[in-house]
Design a protein around this motif. Structure first.
Motif, mmCIF file in Angstrom:
data_model
loop_
_atom_site.group_PDB
_atom_site.id
_atom_site.type_symbol
_atom_site.label_atom_id
_atom_site.label_comp_id
_atom_site.label_asym_id
_atom_site.label_seq_id
_atom_site.Cartn_x
_atom_site.Cartn_y
_atom_site.Cartn_z
ATOM 1 N N HIS A 58 -28.575 -12.011 17.739
ATOM 2 C CA HIS A 58 -27.385 -11.780 16.926
ATOM 3 C C HIS A 58 -27.209 -12.813 15.813
ATOM 4 C CE1 HIS A 58 -26.403 -14.762 19.914
ATOM 5 N NE2 HIS A 58 -25.334 -15.117 19.222
ATOM 6 N N CYS A 59 -28.180 -13.678 15.599
ATOM 7 C CA CYS A 59 -28.048 -14.759 14.616
ATOM 8 C C CYS A 59 -27.824 -14.205 13.201
ATOM 9 C CB CYS A 59 -29.306 -15.627 14.635
ATOM 10 S SG CYS A 59 -29.213 -17.063 13.525
ATOM 11 N N TYR A 60 -26.868 -14.804 12.490
ATOM 12 C CA TYR A 60 -26.515 -14.336 11.143
ATOM 13 C C TYR A 60 -27.192 -15.144 10.038
ATOM 14 C CZ TYR A 60 -23.334 -18.341 11.202
ATOM 15 O OH TYR A 60 -22.812 -19.618 11.297
ATOM 16 N N VAL A 90 -29.676 -16.772 7.414
ATOM 17 C CA VAL A 90 -30.842 -16.390 6.611
ATOM 18 C C VAL A 90 -31.336 -17.637 5.891
ATOM 19 C CG1 VAL A 90 -31.699 -14.985 4.701
ATOM 20 C CG2 VAL A 90 -30.013 -14.031 6.303
ATOM 21 N N CYS A 107 -25.485 -10.549 8.899
ATOM 22 C CA CYS A 107 -26.302 -11.675 8.426
ATOM 23 C C CYS A 107 -25.831 -12.110 7.041
ATOM 24 C CB CYS A 107 -27.773 -11.272 8.354
ATOM 25 S SG CYS A 107 -28.496 -10.836 9.948
ATOM 26 N N ASP A 108 -26.209 -13.323 6.666
ATOM 27 C CA ASP A 108 -25.809 -13.851 5.363
ATOM 28 C C ASP A 108 -26.337 -13.023 4.196
ATOM 29 O OD1 ASP A 108 -24.330 -15.943 6.374
ATOM 30 O OD2 ASP A 108 -25.982 -17.391 6.313
ATOM 31 N N ASP A 109 -27.420 -12.266 4.418
ATOM 32 C CA ASP A 109 -27.971 -11.430 3.349
ATOM 33 C C ASP A 109 -27.371 -10.027 3.345
ATOM 34 O OD1 ASP A 109 -29.121 -10.311 5.579
ATOM 35 O OD2 ASP A 109 -31.199 -10.614 4.938
ATOM 36 N N SER A 151 -27.279 -7.894 5.957
ATOM 37 C CA SER A 151 -27.816 -7.017 6.997
ATOM 38 C C SER A 151 -26.801 -6.834 8.122
ATOM 39 C CB SER A 151 -29.111 -7.595 7.559
ATOM 40 O OG SER A 151 -29.518 -6.881 8.715
ATOM 41 N N ARG A 177 -27.586 -5.749 11.071
ATOM 42 C CA ARG A 177 -28.367 -5.728 12.306
ATOM 43 C C ARG A 177 -27.638 -6.294 13.519
ATOM 44 N NH1 ARG A 177 -30.631 -9.738 14.362
ATOM 45 N NH2 ARG A 177 -30.567 -10.930 12.422
ATOM 46 N N PRO A 178 -26.975 -7.464 13.425
ATOM 47 C CA PRO A 178 -26.328 -8.029 14.625
ATOM 48 C C PRO A 178 -25.197 -7.179 15.197
ATOM 49 C CG PRO A 178 -26.635 -9.714 12.939
ATOM 50 C CD PRO A 178 -26.882 -8.394 12.289
#
Length: 346
Positions: A37-39, A41, A199-201, A203, A205-206
């Motif tokens: 789950h890391c955000y 980048v 995520c910082d970009d 995404s 995903r998490p």
């Protein structure tokens, strides 16, 4: 003037003058784990050197900062971490460490004790199978627990942070009991499912790791039950009118491993925020986006005006920005949680 009034005067001066009492300083984005789950980048930008960090710490001190949170990535991936920490203590900062605990050995634990840190906060995602699955490292649970025990043996305050996910929510209460009764550490609840962010970009995903409706409802029921058993009367404050969105930009600031000043780790600025180009004071007091944020209020959430769930809602403007593109956006995850809180508390 009474002590209470004197304290209030100090707080008002802090708020009025935008004194950054707390700085979340991300020393590195390097990490020895790969949490699902890391955000974070990582950029190809130049990381801060030790001397640059020292210079920034001096600037923070001059601006009235009192509390430093050293975070990552994993802070102990920096070989010069303890030189930085020692310098920060020399400047009389109160220091909190965010770490996954896996790299803590006897030597590191001794150094932490010597420097008299305020506390060490460690994320524990579940028991062994669950934790190792989330970190994608088969030995991470055992090493984290070892690190915790090494710290508590030295009377260092440890706080275990709950990060609520679909993968671990069924273990939360037993894990809390394990942490407080067997490990002898404190337990910290940090924002429910809204602690999982994009995520910082950009995404998303998490977000797939957020708890399901059924899981979240049962979790909230248990929290309310525990409060009632303790005789705690839960009161939900009004969240309308001229109220600031959060402490970011007022008493809280963030600095990235690349020397960028941000409102917080979720509200990152796009430009004109490098400490290699400008001083912290200049960025903190004059940056257009920071000033705009300070002038933004809860009432500016146009989509949320008049909502019956407002008093149960706790929207993080950073996650709203990351997920919906605007810090004032209506955040579905916050709405979901607020709706369930109202249902359970009715």
């Amino acid at each position: 003037m009474s002590r209470a009034n004197s304290y209030q005067v100090i707080i008002e001066k802090v708020i009025t003058n935008f004194v950054p009492l707390i700085c979340l300083f991300e020393l590195t984005f390097d990490c020895n784990l790969s949490c699902k789950h890391c955000y974070i980048v990582r950029k190809k930008a130049k990381k801060l050197s030790k001397s640059e960090v020292f210079n920034i710490l001096g600037q923070l001190k001059d601006m009235g900062c009192l509390n430093l949170i050293f975070s990552g990535g994993e802070i102990f991936m920096r070989k010069d971490f303890f030189e930085i920490a020692a310098y920060a203590r020399k400047l009389n900062f109160a220091i909190i460490l965010y770490t996954n605990g896996t790299l803590i050995d006897e030597k590191i634990a001794d150094r932490i004790r010597e420097l008299d840190m305020l506390r060490v906060e460690i994320s524990l995602y579940g028991f062994k199978e669950t934790h190792d699955g989330i970190t994608q490292n088969k030995s991470s649970f055992d090493r984290t627990i070892r690190g915790i025990r090494l710290l508590t043996e030295r009377k260092i305050k440890v706080v275990i942070k709950e990060v609520l996910m679909a993968q671990n929510i069924s273990e939360v209460w037993n894990l809390q009991k394990f942490a407080t009764e067997e490990l002898g550490v404190s337990w910290k609840r940090i924002g429910g499912t809204t602690s999982i962010s994009p995520c910082d970009d950009g995404s998303k995903r998490p977000l797939k790791y957020r708890a399901t409706d059924e899981q979240l409802r049962e979790y909230i029921k248990e929290i309310i039950r525990q409060y009632k058993n303790k005789g705690i009367d839960i009161k939900w404050p009004e969240r309308t009118g001229n109220r600031k969105l959060c402490e970011a930009g007022f008493q809280l600031c963030n600095i990235s491993p690349y020397g960028e000043v941000n409102l917080c780790s979720q509200l990152r600025l796009n430009k004109d925020n490098s400490l290699r180009d400008k001083s912290f004071k200049e960025i903190w007091l004059e940056h257009k986006e920071i000033k705009k944020f300070r002038n933004t209020q809860i009432e500016d959430r146009i989509e949320c005006r008049g909502c019956e769930l407002m008093r149960y809602c706790n929207v993080c403007p950073g996650i709203a920005f990351a997920e919906k593109g605007s810090m004032l956006a209506k955040l579905p995850e916050a709405c979901r949680t607020a709706k369930m809180l109202k249902e359970v508390c009715a």
